[in-house]
Motif scaffolding. Sequence first.
Motif, PDB file in Angstrom:
ATOM      1  N   ILE A  50       0.845  -1.195   0.000  1.00  0.00           N
ATOM      2  CA  ILE A  50       0.000   0.000   0.000  1.00  0.00           C
ATOM      3  C   ILE A  50       0.884   1.249   0.000  1.00  0.00           C
ATOM      4  CG2 ILE A  50      -1.635   1.357   1.386  1.00  0.00           C
ATOM      5  CD1 ILE A  50      -2.946  -1.380   2.146  1.00  0.00           C
ATOM      6  N   ALA A  51       1.930   1.257   0.814  1.00  0.00           N
ATOM      7  CA  ALA A  51       2.861   2.399   0.836  1.00  0.00           C
ATOM      8  C   ALA A  51       3.485   2.606  -0.543  1.00  0.00           C
ATOM      9  CB  ALA A  51       3.950   2.189   1.889  1.00  0.00           C
ATOM     10  N   ALA A  52       3.865   1.530  -1.206  1.00  0.00           N
ATOM     11  CA  ALA A  52       4.450   1.631  -2.549  1.00  0.00           C
ATOM     12  C   ALA A  52       3.440   2.182  -3.547  1.00  0.00           C
ATOM     13  CB  ALA A  52       4.959   0.265  -3.011  1.00  0.00           C
ATOM     14  N   ARG A  53       2.196   1.777  -3.412  1.00  0.00           N
ATOM     15  CA  ARG A  53       1.145   2.269  -4.315  1.00  0.00           C
ATOM     16  C   ARG A  53       0.930   3.767  -4.118  1.00  0.00           C
ATOM     17  NH1 ARG A  53      -2.354  -0.961  -7.552  1.00  0.00           N
ATOM     18  NH2 ARG A  53      -3.991   0.366  -8.343  1.00  0.00           N
ATOM     19  N   ILE A  54       0.892   4.206  -2.858  1.00  0.00           N
ATOM     20  CA  ILE A  54       0.749   5.641  -2.567  1.00  0.00           C
ATOM     21  C   ILE A  54       1.930   6.397  -3.167  1.00  0.00           C
ATOM     22  CG2 ILE A  54       0.715   7.359  -0.711  1.00  0.00           C
ATOM     23  CD1 ILE A  54      -0.763   5.153   0.988  1.00  0.00           C
ATOM     24  N   SER A  55       3.125   5.851  -2.996  1.00  0.00           N
ATOM     25  CA  SER A  55       4.320   6.474  -3.565  1.00  0.00           C
ATOM     26  C   SER A  55       4.195   6.607  -5.080  1.00  0.00           C
ATOM     27  CB  SER A  55       5.559   5.650  -3.208  1.00  0.00           C
ATOM     28  OG  SER A  55       6.690   6.128  -3.901  1.00  0.00           O
ATOM     29  N   ASP A  56       3.794   5.535  -5.746  1.00  0.00           N
ATOM     30  CA  ASP A  56       3.656   5.561  -7.206  1.00  0.00           C
ATOM     31  C   ASP A  56       2.707   6.671  -7.653  1.00  0.00           C
ATOM     32  OD1 ASP A  56       5.356   3.381  -7.360  1.00  0.00           O
ATOM     33  OD2 ASP A  56       3.739   1.915  -7.751  1.00  0.00           O
ATOM     34  N   GLU A 100      10.292   9.539  -1.000  1.00  0.00           N
ATOM     35  CA  GLU A 100      11.175   8.519  -0.421  1.00  0.00           C
ATOM     36  C   GLU A 100      10.315   7.615   0.443  1.00  0.00           C
ATOM     37  OE1 GLU A 100      14.674   9.756   1.675  1.00  0.00           O
ATOM     38  OE2 GLU A 100      14.933  11.499   0.371  1.00  0.00           O
ATOM     39  N   VAL A 101      10.484   6.305   0.289  1.00  0.00           N
ATOM     40  CA  VAL A 101       9.735   5.329   1.072  1.00  0.00           C
ATOM     41  C   VAL A 101      10.701   4.661   2.034  1.00  0.00           C
ATOM     42  CG1 VAL A 101       8.272   3.271   0.977  1.00  0.00           C
ATOM     43  CG2 VAL A 101       8.143   4.983  -0.861  1.00  0.00           C
ATOM     44  N   HIS A 102      10.327   4.633   3.326  1.00  0.00           N
ATOM     45  CA  HIS A 102      11.185   4.059   4.364  1.00  0.00           C
ATOM     46  C   HIS A 102      10.386   3.081   5.219  1.00  0.00           C
ATOM     47  CE1 HIS A 102      14.332   7.056   3.640  1.00  0.00           C
ATOM     48  NE2 HIS A 102      13.348   7.916   3.487  1.00  0.00           N
ATOM     49  N   GLU A 103      10.886   1.848   5.324  1.00  0.00           N
ATOM     50  CA  GLU A 103      10.264   0.901   6.243  1.00  0.00           C
ATOM     51  C   GLU A 103      10.829   1.127   7.631  1.00  0.00           C
ATOM     52  OE1 GLU A 103       8.889  -3.729   6.627  1.00  0.00           O
ATOM     53  OE2 GLU A 103      10.203  -3.154   4.976  1.00  0.00           O
ATOM     54  N   ARG A 107      -7.688  -5.439  -0.130  1.00  0.00           N
ATOM     55  CA  ARG A 107      -7.260  -4.083  -0.459  1.00  0.00           C
ATOM     56  C   ARG A 107      -8.125  -3.532  -1.590  1.00  0.00           C
ATOM     57  NH1 ARG A 107      -1.056  -5.700  -0.891  1.00  0.00           N
ATOM     58  NH2 ARG A 107      -2.141  -7.366  -1.995  1.00  0.00           N
ATOM     59  N   ASP A 108      -8.563  -2.310  -1.409  1.00  0.00           N
ATOM     60  CA  ASP A 108      -9.362  -1.616  -2.420  1.00  0.00           C
ATOM     61  C   ASP A 108      -8.427  -0.623  -3.093  1.00  0.00           C
ATOM     62  OD1 ASP A 108     -10.995   0.137  -3.849  1.00  0.00           O
ATOM     63  OD2 ASP A 108     -12.624   0.017  -2.378  1.00  0.00           O
ATOM     64  N   TRP A 109      -7.820  -1.060  -4.201  1.00  0.00           N
ATOM     65  CA  TRP A 109      -6.807  -0.244  -4.857  1.00  0.00           C
ATOM     66  C   TRP A 109      -7.367   1.067  -5.372  1.00  0.00           C
ATOM     67  CZ3 TRP A 109      -2.308  -1.290  -3.241  1.00  0.00           C
ATOM     68  CH2 TRP A 109      -1.907  -2.605  -2.988  1.00  0.00           C
ATOM     69  N   ALA A 110      -8.623   1.070  -5.816  1.00  0.00           N
ATOM     70  CA  ALA A 110      -9.230   2.320  -6.288  1.00  0.00           C
ATOM     71  C   ALA A 110      -9.349   3.318  -5.131  1.00  0.00           C
ATOM     72  CB  ALA A 110     -10.594   2.048  -6.913  1.00  0.00           C
ATOM     73  N   GLU A 111      -9.714   2.850  -3.961  1.00  0.00           N
ATOM     74  CA  GLU A 111      -9.808   3.722  -2.787  1.00  0.00           C
ATOM     75  C   GLU A 111      -8.422   4.261  -2.399  1.00  0.00           C
ATOM     76  OE1 GLU A 111     -11.212   3.573   1.913  1.00  0.00           O
ATOM     77  OE2 GLU A 111     -10.955   1.688   0.811  1.00  0.00           O
ATOM     78  N   ILE A 112      -7.429   3.398  -2.441  1.00  0.00           N
ATOM     79  CA  ILE A 112      -6.054   3.801  -2.108  1.00  0.00           C
ATOM     80  C   ILE A 112      -5.548   4.823  -3.125  1.00  0.00           C
ATOM     81  CG2 ILE A 112      -3.670   2.950  -1.935  1.00  0.00           C
ATOM     82  CD1 ILE A 112      -5.056   0.272  -0.842  1.00  0.00           C
ATOM     83  N   ASP A 113      -5.787   4.558  -4.406  1.00  0.00           N
ATOM     84  CA  ASP A 113      -5.372   5.495  -5.453  1.00  0.00           C
ATOM     85  C   ASP A 113      -6.044   6.856  -5.278  1.00  0.00           C
ATOM     86  OD1 ASP A 113      -3.749   3.553  -6.620  1.00  0.00           O
ATOM     87  OD2 ASP A 113      -5.192   3.064  -8.214  1.00  0.00           O
ATOM     88  N   ALA A 114      -7.334   6.850  -4.981  1.00  0.00           N
ATOM     89  CA  ALA A 114      -8.070   8.107  -4.810  1.00  0.00           C
ATOM     90  C   ALA A 114      -7.533   8.886  -3.608  1.00  0.00           C
ATOM     91  CB  ALA A 114      -9.563   7.826  -4.648  1.00  0.00           C
ATOM     92  N   TRP A 115      -7.227   8.174  -2.520  1.00  0.00           N
ATOM     93  CA  TRP A 115      -6.684   8.835  -1.333  1.00  0.00           C
ATOM     94  C   TRP A 115      -5.327   9.468  -1.656  1.00  0.00           C
ATOM     95  CZ3 TRP A 115      -2.965   7.509   2.720  1.00  0.00           C
ATOM     96  CH2 TRP A 115      -3.107   8.288   3.869  1.00  0.00           C
TER      97      TRP A 115
END
Length: 180
Positions: A18-24, A34-37, A151-159
């Motif tokens: 999910i973090a990677a998707r938000i980053s993209d 920058e993405v950090h675990e 996971r609702d990728w459309a919801e994550i993308d919209a956010w």
Amino acid sequence: MASVWIVFASEHHSTRQIAARISDRLVEQGHAVEVHELPAGPLSPPPDAVVVGSAVHDGAWLPAAETFVQARAELLGSRPVWMFSVGMTAALPGPLRLLAARAEQPRIARLVGLVRPREHRRFSGVIRRGHLDRKGAMLFRLLGCRYGDYRDWAEIDAWAAGIGRELDGRADRTEHPGLA
């Protein structure tokens, strides 16, 4: 263009994805990300904004995410911050899902109260048999839950797109102190 850190704690990779998707999505909008675990070492240079997320286990964020927020609450509060939690709400049967969606988890609410993010969003993640111990798996089945990827990728993308739009209006702000 804003500089953004996405910091997260993940146990079974769902929150990481999910973090990677938000980053993209933020990168597609022209932001430097920058993405950090977590746990992560000192993070610098200071970003314009931060997105913080964690998997939720037993009603709380993972310890690394809780520690990050508690240790940097004052600094996080000085810039735009968004928070997200990844749990198993969508795996619950109807009435329990509605109850869980309305329930406030006190430990997470305290973290949100410390930082006062622009928004705290709750997403459902992935739940597999191997994620639960024997007792947890039994309870999971007794409650009528189902394993799967919720996971609702459309919801994550919209956010993420909403974060990007909000950042577009904040990208020219003065520099903030670091989060190291």
